[in-house]
Design a protein around this motif. Sequence first.
Motif, PDB file in Angstrom:
ATOM      1  N   ASP A 172     -19.074  20.484 -83.953  1.00  0.00           N
ATOM      2  CA  ASP A 172     -20.290  20.135 -83.198  1.00  0.00           C
ATOM      3  C   ASP A 172     -20.227  18.695 -82.704  1.00  0.00           C
ATOM      4  O   ASP A 172     -20.642  18.396 -81.571  1.00  0.00           O
ATOM      5  N   HIS A 200     -17.693  23.017 -89.309  1.00  0.00           N
ATOM      6  CA  HIS A 200     -18.543  23.229 -88.130  1.00  0.00           C
ATOM      7  C   HIS A 200     -19.251  21.938 -87.731  1.00  0.00           C
ATOM      8  O   HIS A 200     -19.538  21.709 -86.550  1.00  0.00           O
ATOM      9  N   ARG A 233     -16.253  25.987 -78.228  1.00  0.00           N
ATOM     10  CA  ARG A 233     -17.588  26.343 -77.725  1.00  0.00           C
ATOM     11  C   ARG A 233     -17.952  27.783 -78.091  1.00  0.00           C
ATOM     12  O   ARG A 233     -19.094  28.073 -78.450  1.00  0.00           O
ATOM     13  N   GLN A 288     -19.281  28.280 -81.588  1.00  0.00           N
ATOM     14  CA  GLN A 288     -20.652  27.858 -81.871  1.00  0.00           C
ATOM     15  C   GLN A 288     -21.647  29.016 -81.878  1.00  0.00           C
ATOM     16  O   GLN A 288     -22.791  28.840 -82.287  1.00  0.00           O
ATOM     17  N   ARG A 289     -21.223  30.183 -81.463  1.00  0.00           N
ATOM     18  CA  ARG A 289     -22.092  31.359 -81.512  1.00  0.00           C
ATOM     19  C   ARG A 289     -22.304  31.849 -82.954  1.00  0.00           C
ATOM     20  O   ARG A 289     -23.199  32.649 -83.211  1.00  0.00           O
TER      21      ARG A 289
END
Length: 296
Positions: A194, A190, A84, A87-88
């Motif tokens: 996700d 990625h 998580r 994801q930045r």
Amino acid sequence: MNYIYAVICHKLTEPLIFTIHTLLKSPLSIIILHIDNKTPNNEVIRIKKKLGDHPNLLYVPEKKRIDVRWGGVSQIEVMLLLLRLAQRYNYKYFSLISGDDIPLSSNKSRESFLNIAYSNRIEFIGYNPVHNAQQRLAIKYPSYFYNKDHSIMGKLCRKIFILYAKYFRTLDISHLPTLYKGSTWFTLTHEAVDYILDYVEKNPKYLNSFKYSLCGDEVFFQTIIFNSLFRYKVYNIENNIPDCERGMRYIDWVSGPSFPRELDNSDFIKMKQSGMLFARKVKSNIDQKEFEFFLL
């Protein structure tokens, strides 16, 4: 785009120092470091002092740190936390490693390899087709299973419990998809990250099903990936190779005396020749200068 390296550690080791300092030499490396919540504060200070501050080095905040217990669901929870946080950022690949791991090539070589792999969206995650993953979740394991007790008595107690549990402590896992098991350590695009997080959010009962599992971290992520279209992009999926090699990790499960073997300089040539991205787990006190062998 960047490359994320998520590191799980609980103490300061020579492999950890080498790995962090090596990865940070590339402007494309972003490191997210999780220090175990049970690590004493003086050790946390030592780690941060030795590794230093860097704009591409993120320490997981104290309030978010997790007390990670071997074999328990906390191992899954810390991995989800790191996914998580990743994801930045904009990145191509997310690599999960531990404080006992080291890279087996220069940043330039690794990034070149991953850049080519990304053009085909290749996923690097282990899968062991002969392992019975169901037993990891179908039994409600007691807390003492999460201690690494390798004594004869400890092994005997666990075997007796499992025989008993198959009849009296079973859990209904019929709602779960087909289970797959593989090595914990992976390198995923990625897009795959996700997908995993989206699956967990849309299926809240899935994580809850791992509450009493044993080493469920070796099943949780594989099951999501191998029940999706991402399975067709897994590295070397058509070939019969060790599942850790599918994740591009050098891990010696054969030589002993510990399993996996604690790697030292007598293993260096085999590690280098393996062509893998990372090796684990490396002895904690090897001299820093010896690791330079892998950057030549």
